[in-house]
Design a protein around this motif. Sequence first.
Motif, PDB file in Angstrom:
ATOM      1  N   ASN A  61     -11.922   5.899 -14.285  1.00 28.02           N
ATOM      2  CA  ASN A  61     -11.422   4.553 -14.551  1.00 28.02           C
ATOM      3  C   ASN A  61      -9.909   4.517 -14.738  1.00 28.02           C
ATOM      4  N   MET A  62      -9.285   5.681 -14.788  1.00 32.38           N
ATOM      5  CA  MET A  62      -7.834   5.767 -14.940  1.00 32.38           C
ATOM      6  C   MET A  62      -7.129   5.915 -13.598  1.00 32.38           C
ATOM      7  N   THR A  63      -7.814   5.658 -12.508  1.00 31.34           N
ATOM      8  CA  THR A  63      -7.212   5.834 -11.184  1.00 31.34           C
ATOM      9  C   THR A  63      -5.976   4.967 -11.015  1.00 31.34           C
ATOM     10  N   PHE A  64      -6.047   3.719 -11.448  1.00 26.99           N
ATOM     11  CA  PHE A  64      -4.944   2.772 -11.248  1.00 26.99           C
ATOM     12  C   PHE A  64      -4.106   2.615 -12.513  1.00 26.99           C
ATOM     13  N   ALA A  65      -4.071   3.628 -13.364  1.00 29.93           N
ATOM     14  CA  ALA A  65      -3.279   3.564 -14.591  1.00 29.93           C
ATOM     15  C   ALA A  65      -1.785   3.397 -14.335  1.00 29.93           C
ATOM     16  N   PRO A  66      -1.182   3.991 -13.288  1.00 31.79           N
ATOM     17  CA  PRO A  66       0.262   3.779 -13.076  1.00 31.79           C
ATOM     18  C   PRO A  66       0.649   2.325 -12.882  1.00 31.79           C
ATOM     19  N   LEU A  67      -0.267   1.494 -12.369  1.00 29.46           N
ATOM     20  CA  LEU A  67       0.056   0.085 -12.176  1.00 29.46           C
ATOM     21  C   LEU A  67       0.172  -0.671 -13.490  1.00 29.46           C
ATOM     22  N   GLU A  68      -0.417  -0.156 -14.570  1.00 22.97           N
ATOM     23  CA  GLU A  68      -0.332  -0.848 -15.854  1.00 22.97           C
ATOM     24  C   GLU A  68       1.064  -0.777 -16.447  1.00 22.97           C
ATOM     25  N   ARG A  69       1.916   0.073 -15.921  1.00 21.30           N
ATOM     26  CA  ARG A  69       3.294   0.155 -16.394  1.00 21.30           C
ATOM     27  C   ARG A  69       4.173  -0.937 -15.814  1.00 21.30           C
ATOM     28  N   ARG A  70       3.734  -1.568 -14.761  1.00 22.63           N
ATOM     29  CA  ARG A  70       4.540  -2.610 -14.134  1.00 22.63           C
ATOM     30  C   ARG A  70       4.730  -3.785 -15.091  1.00 22.63           C
ATOM     31  N   LEU A  71       5.889  -4.412 -15.013  1.00 20.34           N
ATOM     32  CA  LEU A  71       6.223  -5.497 -15.930  1.00 20.34           C
ATOM     33  C   LEU A  71       5.326  -6.705 -15.721  1.00 20.34           C
TER      34      LEU A  71
ATOM     35  N   GLU B  91       0.820  -1.210   0.000  1.00 20.90           N
ATOM     36  CA  GLU B  91       0.000   0.000   0.000  1.00 20.90           C
ATOM     37  C   GLU B  91       0.859   1.268   0.000  1.00 20.90           C
ATOM     38  N   LYS B  92       1.928   1.261   0.739  1.00 17.02           N
ATOM     39  CA  LYS B  92       2.798   2.443   0.758  1.00 17.02           C
ATOM     40  C   LYS B  92       3.438   2.674  -0.606  1.00 17.02           C
ATOM     41  N   HIS B  93       3.804   1.590  -1.255  1.00 24.94           N
ATOM     42  CA  HIS B  93       4.391   1.724  -2.591  1.00 24.94           C
ATOM     43  C   HIS B  93       3.377   2.287  -3.577  1.00 24.94           C
ATOM     44  N   TRP B  94       2.137   1.811  -3.476  1.00 24.16           N
ATOM     45  CA  TRP B  94       1.112   2.316  -4.389  1.00 24.16           C
ATOM     46  C   TRP B  94       0.793   3.788  -4.110  1.00 24.16           C
ATOM     47  N   GLN B  95       0.799   4.179  -2.864  1.00 32.17           N
ATOM     48  CA  GLN B  95       0.529   5.579  -2.552  1.00 32.17           C
ATOM     49  C   GLN B  95       1.597   6.492  -3.142  1.00 32.17           C
ATOM     50  N   ARG B  96       2.835   6.022  -3.245  1.00 33.29           N
ATOM     51  CA  ARG B  96       3.876   6.821  -3.897  1.00 33.29           C
ATOM     52  C   ARG B  96       3.685   6.836  -5.414  1.00 33.29           C
ATOM     53  N   MET B  97       3.090   5.780  -5.963  1.00 33.66           N
ATOM     54  CA  MET B  97       2.854   5.724  -7.411  1.00 33.66           C
ATOM     55  C   MET B  97       1.624   6.524  -7.832  1.00 33.66           C
ATOM     56  N   PHE B  98       0.717   6.773  -6.912  1.00 37.16           N
ATOM     57  CA  PHE B  98      -0.538   7.437  -7.261  1.00 37.16           C
ATOM     58  C   PHE B  98      -0.288   8.846  -7.799  1.00 37.16           C
ATOM     59  N   ARG B  99      -1.034   9.203  -8.837  1.00 44.19           N
ATOM     60  CA  ARG B  99      -0.917  10.521  -9.444  1.00 44.19           C
ATOM     61  C   ARG B  99      -2.303  11.153  -9.567  1.00 44.19           C
ATOM     62  N   ARG B 100      -2.357  12.465  -9.274  1.00 51.14           N
ATOM     63  CA  ARG B 100      -3.606  13.184  -9.437  1.00 51.14           C
ATOM     64  C   ARG B 100      -3.965  13.347 -10.911  1.00 51.14           C
ATOM     65  N   ARG B 101      -2.961  13.442 -11.749  1.00 49.87           N
ATOM     66  CA  ARG B 101      -3.192  13.680 -13.166  1.00 49.87           C
ATOM     67  C   ARG B 101      -3.707  12.400 -13.821  1.00 49.87           C
ATOM     68  N   LEU B 102      -4.810  12.523 -14.529  1.00 49.26           N
ATOM     69  CA  LEU B 102      -5.403  11.395 -15.251  1.00 49.26           C
ATOM     70  C   LEU B 102      -5.264  11.671 -16.740  1.00 49.26           C
ATOM     71  N   ARG B 103      -4.540  10.810 -17.432  1.00 46.97           N
ATOM     72  CA  ARG B 103      -4.280  11.024 -18.850  1.00 46.97           C
ATOM     73  C   ARG B 103      -5.544  10.786 -19.658  1.00 46.97           C
TER      74      ARG B 103
ATOM     75  N   HIS C 130       1.389   5.079 -22.725  1.00 47.46           N
ATOM     76  CA  HIS C 130       0.655   4.978 -21.476  1.00 47.46           C
ATOM     77  C   HIS C 130      -0.850   4.931 -21.765  1.00 47.46           C
ATOM     78  N   PRO C 131      -1.611   4.204 -20.979  1.00 45.93           N
ATOM     79  CA  PRO C 131      -3.071   4.165 -21.204  1.00 45.93           C
ATOM     80  C   PRO C 131      -3.705   5.520 -20.954  1.00 45.93           C
ATOM     81  N   VAL C 132      -4.728   5.813 -21.730  1.00 46.33           N
ATOM     82  CA  VAL C 132      -5.422   7.097 -21.638  1.00 46.33           C
ATOM     83  C   VAL C 132      -6.921   6.841 -21.621  1.00 46.33           C
ATOM     84  N   ALA C 133      -7.658   7.866 -21.241  1.00 52.25           N
ATOM     85  CA  ALA C 133      -9.125   7.843 -21.291  1.00 52.25           C
ATOM     86  C   ALA C 133      -9.571   8.658 -22.490  1.00 52.25           C
ATOM     87  N   ARG C 134     -10.545   8.141 -23.193  1.00 53.75           N
ATOM     88  CA  ARG C 134     -11.109   8.821 -24.347  1.00 53.75           C
ATOM     89  C   ARG C 134     -12.632   8.760 -24.223  1.00 53.75           C
ATOM     90  N   PRO C 135     -13.365   9.546 -24.973  1.00 46.62           N
ATOM     91  CA  PRO C 135     -14.827   9.553 -24.832  1.00 46.62           C
ATOM     92  C   PRO C 135     -15.433   8.156 -24.980  1.00 46.62           C
TER      93      PRO C 135
END
Length: 425
Positions: free
Chosen positions: A116-126, A60-72, A395-400
């Motif tokens: 739906n892009m809240t957990f987008a940073p996790l998709e970069r993990r190998l 959880e601590k690792h994910w909190q450091r990965m979390f970003r306010r910006r949603l692509r 990186h994954p993005v949100a579109r209409p």
Amino acid sequence: MRAKRAYGLKRPKLRQSWSKYNLYNLSRAEPPNITSRTFFQQKWSAKSTARAYHGETVKEKHWQRMFRRRLRSVIPMDHNQLARSDGYEHAEGRGSGLELHPDKKPRQLPKTPYMNMTFAPLERRLDTAIFRAMFASSTRQARQFVVHGDVKVNGKKMVYPGYLLNPGDMFQVEPERVMFATGASKDARERRAGRKARQRSQEYAAKSGEALPVDTEPAQLAGDPSPTSTAEEPSPDNNKETLQSLLSQAKNLLATPSSASNLSGKRKQDLRAFQRLLKRTLSRSRNQSMFAPKETNLTDSLDAQLQELTQKLNLNPAPPADEKIDSRDLGPETLTPENSSLLRKALTEARENPIDVTKPYATPWRPRPYMSAFAFIPRYLEVHHRICSAVYLRHPVARPGLGEVPTPFGHDVNALSFNWYLRRR
């Protein structure tokens, strides 16, 4: 015990896995009841539910450091419309009650699911990317592949499951590991055959001091293992009888015109039985080639294999295609073009997907059950399944109308999760 904890049925938690228990939990998943809960309880419940699926192996601590306010996100724009107009038509008749023509009204785009892009940073993990590319049946298995050194990133071995991919990175997984992860498991009969083959190999090694491939047939172990022994030489009569049975079965299948659309269940069973018998025969021929390579070794060329089968059966060659001959005039030992095409297809399948009891998965390879529900590739990955490689495009993005992060949860759960971590930054 781990399976019961990971895929509980009383209090189900959705996981990134192809397990049948997880599929059952997905089928009966319901939105959380928020009528009698405070806003804090709603956020905490949504966070715990979403985190069980997104990055369950990440602390959880690792994910909190990965979390970003910006949603692509991206907004598609019609370049032709932008070139034709400067936007004056949107203000035309404003306030006068003028109704625009339907063709002139601006296009209404669907809403963009930003949450739906809240957990987008996790998709970069190998490990997550390996699971999304369908190279592993779960993120835990993908993590195991990485730790065991079966994964390469840009041609170099990578042993860190948390490695963050950058746009353009290519990762590869060992094909045998992918076939094990995505293939069906062995049944009791196949596991028993594998144990017997390993036991024969050990006995042969103890007798001759030389290792024997574990997929060798029991008949090859009879008699003295010396090269002059006649018990090791395969019998041409046995080969002829086996091939004759294959050809007669193929003739029975092709006696009446049939196609994939009108095949009955019985005929499909006969066709599958024919393929299994032919694959078993070719596997036996390949195993015996180590003792008599000049007589029983089938060449790699498909045409040469067909010619060798025809010569062993003493068959007449097929008549030319332009020559009109009644099928009743053909003798019982004539290889018709239909039989030849069927044998060619079976030989191709047997060469590409042979029977091998040494493999840790069922052979010939077939997909594992309950796989079709999870068979999809995200847009930000380019996958080549034949070489078990994939490229992380962007990186994954949100579109209409679409969020590119695959998630089983709705907008409400992801929004509450985003608000939970938003206050803890």
